[in-house]
Scaffold this motif. Structure first.
Motif, PDB file in Angstrom:
ATOM      1  N   GLY A  48     -12.777   1.098  -4.483  1.00  0.00           N
ATOM      2  CA  GLY A  48     -13.687   0.321  -3.659  1.00  0.00           C
ATOM      3  C   GLY A  48     -13.262  -1.122  -3.473  1.00  0.00           C
ATOM      4  O   GLY A  48     -14.105  -2.007  -3.367  1.00  0.00           O
ATOM      5  N   ASN A  63      -9.413   2.810  -1.808  1.00  0.00           N
ATOM      6  CA  ASN A  63     -10.646   3.567  -1.603  1.00  0.00           C
ATOM      7  C   ASN A  63     -11.155   4.211  -2.888  1.00  0.00           C
ATOM      8  O   ASN A  63     -12.354   4.412  -3.045  1.00  0.00           O
ATOM      9  CB  ASN A  63     -10.456   4.622  -0.519  1.00  0.00           C
ATOM     10  CG  ASN A  63     -10.302   3.997   0.847  1.00  0.00           C
ATOM     11  OD1 ASN A  63     -10.928   2.995   1.152  1.00  0.00           O
ATOM     12  ND2 ASN A  63      -9.454   4.574   1.668  1.00  0.00           N
ATOM     13  N   VAL A  81     -17.560   4.096  -7.250  1.00  0.00           N
ATOM     14  CA  VAL A  81     -17.224   4.547  -5.894  1.00  0.00           C
ATOM     15  C   VAL A  81     -17.544   6.030  -5.741  1.00  0.00           C
ATOM     16  O   VAL A  81     -18.163   6.448  -4.762  1.00  0.00           O
ATOM     17  CB  VAL A  81     -15.735   4.261  -5.577  1.00  0.00           C
ATOM     18  CG1 VAL A  81     -15.278   5.000  -4.325  1.00  0.00           C
ATOM     19  CG2 VAL A  81     -15.507   2.768  -5.426  1.00  0.00           C
ATOM     20  N   ASN A 103     -21.324   6.908  -5.475  1.00  0.00           N
ATOM     21  CA  ASN A 103     -21.965   6.650  -4.183  1.00  0.00           C
ATOM     22  C   ASN A 103     -21.900   7.831  -3.235  1.00  0.00           C
ATOM     23  O   ASN A 103     -22.732   7.961  -2.343  1.00  0.00           O
ATOM     24  CB  ASN A 103     -21.353   5.420  -3.511  1.00  0.00           C
ATOM     25  CG  ASN A 103     -21.740   4.143  -4.200  1.00  0.00           C
ATOM     26  OD1 ASN A 103     -22.808   4.033  -4.804  1.00  0.00           O
ATOM     27  ND2 ASN A 103     -20.873   3.160  -4.130  1.00  0.00           N
TER      28      ASN A 103
END
Length: 185
Positions: free
Chosen positions: A72, A69, A93, A96
């Protein structure tokens, strides 16, 4: 025949959905009833898997700090091997969801003194995970500076209406002198 439920998978699904709710509404923005409504379950079902909002938030922190995570990448995919690509992936990531994450962070620590923040296990976990990833990319002696450049760069990017590029922030970090592992681009 009774329905067979994979309780651990369902718990993970609920926490994964709650991540976006916390990012959108902050820590104090919704109670468990509001979170349950937002993710489409009953309050009692949510309490069955998470006896408190703190436990749900802890599960969300666990999810969001998983290396897949942070970069990404899908489950089973590998994190980019080259330092610049890995840093750019992590920054992308974070970019975002940066505004929501910062609002969530400030909401979470509101009213806590420095000692409480320093002793908070979730803050320590998230900070340690990001620092560990930075250590893997730029070395232990440069990790704090790289984190400061990343977070400061993302803040500058947000405040400038994204006029500062992710590639520029990445270049600030990759320009750090490498004295340890992660020195090959």
């Amino acid at each position: 025949m009774p329905k067979i439920i994979d309780h651990e998978a369902y718990r993970l699904e609920l926490a994964t959905k709650a991540v976006d709710v916390f990012i959108e509404h902050g820590y104090n923005g919704l109670g468990m009833r509001g979170i349950a409504d937002a993710i489409g379950v009953s309050k009692s079902a949510l309490y069955h898997y998470f006896p408190s909002k703190q436990e749900l938030f802890s599960a969300c922190t666990e999810i969001i700090t998983q290396p897949s995570n942070l970069y990404g990448v899908a489950e089973g995919e590998v994190v980019p091997a080259l330092k610049g690509e890995a840093i750019a992936a992590m920054i992308g990531v974070l970019d975002n969801r940066f505004q929501g994450e910062m609002a969530l962070l400030l909401d979470y620590v509101r009213g806590k003194n420095a000692g409480e923040v320093a002793g908070d296990p979730l803050m320590n976990k998230a900070n340690a995970q990001y620092l560990s990833e930075m250590e893997n990319m730029v070395g232990e002696s440069q990790a704090n500076q790289a984190m400061a450049l990343m977070l400061g760069g993302l803040l500058m990017r947000m405040l400038s209406g994204k006029q500062i590029g992710i590639d520029e922030i990445t270049s600030w970090i990759t320009a750090l002198p490498s004295q340890e592992k992660g020195s090959d681009d």
